[in-house]
Scaffold this motif. Structure first.
Motif, short mmCIF file in Angstrom:
data_model
loop_
_atom_site.label_atom_id
_atom_site.label_comp_id
_atom_site.label_asym_id
_atom_site.label_seq_id
_atom_site.Cartn_x
_atom_site.Cartn_y
_atom_site.Cartn_z
N VAL A 51 0.60 -1.23 -0.02
CA VAL A 51 -0.02 0.06 0.18
C VAL A 51 1.02 1.27 0.02
O VAL A 51 0.63 2.08 -0.87
CB VAL A 51 -0.92 -0.05 1.15
N LEU A 52 1.78 1.42 0.88
CA LEU A 52 2.78 2.41 1.07
C LEU A 52 3.50 2.71 -0.26
O LEU A 52 3.75 3.74 -0.81
CB LEU A 52 3.82 2.31 2.05
N ALA A 53 3.91 1.37 -1.19
CA ALA A 53 4.80 1.52 -2.19
C ALA A 53 3.61 2.02 -3.34
O ALA A 53 4.21 2.97 -4.22
CB ALA A 53 5.19 0.25 -2.68
N ILE A 54 2.46 1.78 -3.51
CA ILE A 54 1.75 2.39 -4.61
C ILE A 54 1.38 3.86 -4.17
O ILE A 54 1.51 4.59 -5.18
CB ILE A 54 0.23 1.49 -4.41
N PHE A 96 12.13 4.61 -15.45
CA PHE A 96 10.89 3.61 -14.68
C PHE A 96 11.38 2.91 -13.56
O PHE A 96 10.96 2.76 -12.72
CB PHE A 96 10.42 2.77 -15.92
N PHE A 97 12.55 2.25 -13.66
CA PHE A 97 13.13 1.55 -12.49
C PHE A 97 13.28 2.21 -11.29
O PHE A 97 13.14 1.65 -10.31
CB PHE A 97 14.41 0.55 -13.02
N VAL A 98 14.03 3.23 -11.55
CA VAL A 98 14.15 4.09 -10.43
C VAL A 98 12.88 4.44 -9.84
O VAL A 98 12.93 4.56 -8.36
CB VAL A 98 14.89 5.44 -10.97
N HIS A 99 11.96 4.89 -10.49
CA HIS A 99 10.80 5.19 -10.25
C HIS A 99 10.37 3.92 -8.91
O HIS A 99 9.73 4.24 -7.91
CB HIS A 99 9.82 5.67 -10.93
N MET A 100 10.40 2.87 -9.57
CA MET A 100 9.52 1.63 -8.86
C MET A 100 10.54 1.35 -7.55
O MET A 100 10.04 1.20 -6.46
CB MET A 100 9.67 0.30 -9.92
N SER A 101 11.97 1.07 -8.00
CA SER A 101 12.72 0.99 -6.76
C SER A 101 12.91 1.89 -5.59
O SER A 101 12.84 1.44 -4.16
CB SER A 101 14.15 0.64 -7.17
N PHE A 141 4.50 5.40 -5.22
CA PHE A 141 4.57 5.37 -6.64
C PHE A 141 3.95 6.46 -7.38
O PHE A 141 4.14 7.09 -8.20
CB PHE A 141 4.16 4.05 -7.20
N ILE A 142 2.67 6.76 -6.74
CA ILE A 142 1.88 7.89 -7.52
C ILE A 142 2.40 9.27 -7.04
O ILE A 142 2.18 10.17 -7.70
CB ILE A 142 0.35 7.80 -6.58
N ALA A 143 2.96 9.27 -5.72
CA ALA A 143 3.42 10.65 -5.43
C ALA A 143 4.77 10.90 -5.91
O ALA A 143 5.38 11.95 -5.50
CB ALA A 143 3.38 10.79 -4.19
N MET A 144 5.53 10.00 -6.38
CA MET A 144 7.03 10.02 -6.92
C MET A 144 7.47 11.26 -7.57
O MET A 144 8.48 11.86 -7.34
CB MET A 144 7.45 9.00 -7.47
N PRO A 145 6.66 11.61 -8.67
CA PRO A 145 7.02 13.02 -9.40
C PRO A 145 7.45 14.23 -8.49
O PRO A 145 8.25 14.89 -8.36
CB PRO A 145 6.15 13.22 -10.56
#
Length: 274
Positions: free
Chosen positions: A28-31, A90-95, A34-38
């Motif tokens: 849940v936190l990762a999602i 993309f991979f930096v975003h996810m990791s 991920f949404i707030a990453m920008p």
């Protein structure tokens, strides 16, 4: 019900439920990250790249107050990252989203550890373990904050402006920045767990308060070496910023351990002080 003796399979089933809950919180936190990453990248992760970062402002303020003209206190700093790998963003975003979820889930992880082991503890042991887990959580986040606001900005500023040759232009890649960012911030968080680790080792009889006191001078040398590795800058200010908290953690470790000195230990300590 509370006194019911659980079988091995009951413990295994409870452990499975704990793991599912922890993984669910991570997911849940990762999602969310991920949404707030920008926004997080622009305002948090990349903030040390800009001259208006709070720690750089603090250094310039100290320089003005004490009339210090060294470049360390007056330097204007700004770097722009580059990307040379098509899939890297993309991979930096996810990791990064996953790692940040792991960091912020630490209090919940400690809480689940406490819930799992507390039924097997005596009342006096429960108090000690609960206190240790609470202190461990607070210390971890203090280390993360110190790493983010002080250690990493100092390291970034030194390494990004270091010149091996005037013919070589420093261009910092996205992967390099994130790898160093996560490593230093997490290393500082883990380093602040020293009192908790020492306390657990004392429960196992591996270390004692007299042992830590006896080898305090050796510990200071090791701490300075570790600080020099974590922050490869050449100035004493940076070494002090990292070394002093680590040494205070060492002293806190001594305070957290119950004294179990023997007569031989006391004699060794007196001899060492002399």
């Amino acid at each position: 019900m509370a006194n019911k003796e659980l079988t091995f399979w009951d413990h295994l089933d409870e452990l499975r439920r704990v793991l599912f809950r922890v993984l669910g919180v991570w997911f849940v936190l990762a999602i969310g990250y991920f949404i707030a990453m920008p926004w997080l990248f622009d305002n948090v992760i990349l903030a040390p790249c800009h001259n208006d970062f709070i720690f750089y402002d603090l250094l310039r303020h100290v320089g003005k107050v004490f009339d210090l003209h060294d470049e360390f206190f007056t330097q204007e700093f700004h770097i722009k990252l580059i990307n040379i790998n098509l899939a890297a963003p993309f991979f930096v975003h996810m990791s990064t989203a996953f790692l940040m979820s792991v960091v912020t889930a630490t209090p919940y992880i400690f809480f689940e550890i406490w819930r799992f082991i507390s039924p097997a503890l005596y009342p006096n042991e429960r108090h000690g373990v609960k206190k240790a887990l609470c202190i461990g959580t607070v210390m971890f986040f203090l280390g993360v904050l110190l790493g983010y606001f002080m250690v990493y900005p100092l390291t970034l500023r030194f390494l990004s402006t270091y010149e091996l040759s005037a013919a070589i232009e420093n261009q910092i890649s996205l992967n390099s920045y994130i790898d160093n960012f996560m490593m230093l911030v997490l290393c500082m968080g883990l380093a602040f767990e020293l009192p908790l680790v020492t306390w657990l080792l004392s429960l196992l009889g591996v270390v004692h308060k007299s042992f830590l006191r006896k080898y305090r001078r050796h510990a200071i040398v090791i701490i300075v070496i570790v600080a020099a590795i974590i922050t490869p800058t050449g100035d004493p200010f940076t070494l002090t910023v990292v070394s002093v908290p680590l040494y205070l953690l060492y002293e806190l470790s001594i305070l957290m351990i119950k004294d179990k000195k023997t007569d031989a230990d006391e004699a060794d300590e007196v001899e060492e002080e002399e």
